[in-house]
Design a protein around this motif. Structure first.
Motif, PDB file in Angstrom:
ATOM      1  N   UNK A 136      16.256  -7.151 -21.165  1.00 56.71           N
ATOM      2  CA  UNK A 136      16.864  -8.443 -20.858  1.00 56.71           C
ATOM      3  C   UNK A 136      17.847  -8.318 -19.702  1.00 56.71           C
ATOM      4  N   UNK A 137      18.733  -7.338 -19.785  1.00 59.19           N
ATOM      5  CA  UNK A 137      19.742  -7.153 -18.739  1.00 59.19           C
ATOM      6  C   UNK A 137      19.077  -6.839 -17.398  1.00 59.19           C
ATOM      7  N   UNK A 138      18.090  -5.954 -17.421  1.00 62.11           N
ATOM      8  CA  UNK A 138      17.425  -5.562 -16.180  1.00 62.11           C
ATOM      9  C   UNK A 138      16.675  -6.739 -15.562  1.00 62.11           C
ATOM     10  N   UNK A 139      16.050  -7.557 -16.403  1.00 62.49           N
ATOM     11  CA  UNK A 139      15.313  -8.713 -15.901  1.00 62.49           C
ATOM     12  C   UNK A 139      16.268  -9.732 -15.291  1.00 62.49           C
ATOM     13  N   UNK A 140      17.398  -9.959 -15.936  1.00 61.92           N
ATOM     14  CA  UNK A 140      18.374 -10.923 -15.429  1.00 61.92           C
ATOM     15  C   UNK A 140      18.925 -10.488 -14.071  1.00 61.92           C
ATOM     16  N   UNK A 141      19.244  -9.204 -13.948  1.00 62.07           N
ATOM     17  CA  UNK A 141      19.732  -8.709 -12.661  1.00 62.07           C
ATOM     18  C   UNK A 141      18.615  -8.735 -11.623  1.00 62.07           C
ATOM     19  N   UNK A 142      17.377  -8.470 -12.069  1.00 61.85           N
ATOM     20  CA  UNK A 142      16.246  -8.525 -11.153  1.00 61.85           C
ATOM     21  C   UNK A 142      16.014  -9.917 -10.601  1.00 61.85           C
ATOM     22  N   UNK A 143      16.339 -10.926 -11.407  1.00 63.83           N
ATOM     23  CA  UNK A 143      16.232 -12.323 -10.973  1.00 63.83           C
ATOM     24  C   UNK A 143      17.450 -12.772 -10.176  1.00 63.83           C
ATOM     25  N   UNK A 144      18.494 -11.954 -10.180  1.00 64.03           N
ATOM     26  CA  UNK A 144      19.738 -12.398  -9.573  1.00 64.03           C
ATOM     27  C   UNK A 144      20.356 -13.520 -10.386  1.00 64.03           C
ATOM     28  N   UNK A 145      20.038 -13.549 -11.692  1.00 62.71           N
ATOM     29  CA  UNK A 145      20.507 -14.578 -12.622  1.00 62.71           C
ATOM     30  C   UNK A 145      20.102 -15.985 -12.162  1.00 62.71           C
ATOM     31  N   UNK A 146      19.022 -16.062 -11.417  1.00 66.39           N
ATOM     32  CA  UNK A 146      18.503 -17.354 -10.962  1.00 66.39           C
ATOM     33  C   UNK A 146      17.583 -17.921 -12.047  1.00 66.39           C
ATOM     34  N   UNK A 147      18.176 -18.581 -13.039  1.00 66.28           N
ATOM     35  CA  UNK A 147      17.431 -19.053 -14.201  1.00 66.28           C
ATOM     36  C   UNK A 147      17.109 -20.538 -14.158  1.00 66.28           C
ATOM     37  N   UNK A 148      17.883 -21.289 -13.386  1.00 63.81           N
ATOM     38  CA  UNK A 148      17.641 -22.731 -13.378  1.00 63.81           C
ATOM     39  C   UNK A 148      16.296 -23.069 -12.753  1.00 63.81           C
ATOM     40  N   UNK A 149      15.550 -23.915 -13.440  1.00 64.39           N
ATOM     41  CA  UNK A 149      14.262 -24.409 -12.932  1.00 64.39           C
ATOM     42  C   UNK A 149      14.386 -25.916 -12.779  1.00 64.39           C
ATOM     43  N   UNK A 150      14.377 -26.371 -11.563  1.00 67.06           N
ATOM     44  CA  UNK A 150      14.550 -27.800 -11.311  1.00 67.06           C
ATOM     45  C   UNK A 150      13.330 -28.581 -11.786  1.00 67.06           C
ATOM     46  N   UNK A 151      13.500 -29.865 -12.064  1.00 63.21           N
ATOM     47  CA  UNK A 151      12.346 -30.689 -12.445  1.00 63.21           C
ATOM     48  C   UNK A 151      11.213 -30.640 -11.427  1.00 63.21           C
TER      49      UNK A 151
END
Length: 207
Positions: A136-151
């Protein structure tokens, strides 16, 4: 239509089948590419290929995760973002299972009001809770914590998935997909501008 009618449970098996088929093709292609181009080893890599197929694994996650249907589309978005941010870590047969369980879990946490904890997802994924936490931690850092998905982004992915599933078209050529190692950072099958602050939104299906 643009939202894929994902609340329709009758459509979910078809979505799971299509996503697993797409990811299978990506993994197999990158397995071949890996023979000629070095690939970085990460915490997502197993020592050997899992015995369970990608389709059966994704079906298992769908059966036991009990997350909202939209989480699988969002997980798909996350996987694409991850491969764009981490081009040296292409999806292959050694890491796809861990990437799947991690992306779905994070999508559920971000999208759903109620979700299972990491220990439960670890059991679903067949890994230890310690490994699940690291993934989980590695994936979040790999995404740069870019989790928001706009409509707009969500509907773009949904529109593509719905179109392909309804048309039941033959396999596409994914050689230019960012999911493939050493390729363009854009999706071969969808190109769009995720920045909704821009006055002009661009959505284009690549043929």
């Amino acid at each position: 239509m643009a939202e894929l009618e994902i609340q329709n449970q009758n459509l979910m098996p078809k979505l799971i089948d299509y996503l697993s088929s797409l990811l299978q093709r990506v993994a197999e292609a990158n397995d071949i590419n890996g023979r000629f181009q070095p690939q970085k080893i990460s915490v997502f890599h197993g020592l050997s290929r899992p015995n369970i197929s990608i389709q059966n694994y994704l079906e298992r996650i769908f059966k036991y995760a009990n997350c909202s249907p939209c989480c699988f589309v969002v997980a798909y978005v996350y996987l694409d973002r991850f491969t764009q941010c981490q081009p040296s870590l292409p999806i292959n047969s050694f890491n796809i299972h861990r990437l799947l369980i991690t992306s779905v879990m994070i999508a559920a946490k971000f999208m759903d009001d109620m979700y299972y904890n990491n220990a439960y997802y670890a059991k679903v994924g067949g890994i230890s809770i310690t490994e699940m936490n690291f993934l989980e931690v590695d994936f979040l850092f790999g995404l740069g914590f870019h989790l928001n998905v706009t409509p707009t982004t969500f509907q773009t992915y949904c529109a593509y998935l719905q179109k392909e599933m309804l048309m039941q078209s033959p396999p596409m050529n994914f050689e230019d997909s960012s999911l493939f190692m050493g390729r363009s950072p854009k999706l071969q099958y969808i190109c769009f501008n995720e920045d909704e602050s821009s006055s002009q939104q661009q959505q284009q299906l690549v043929v």
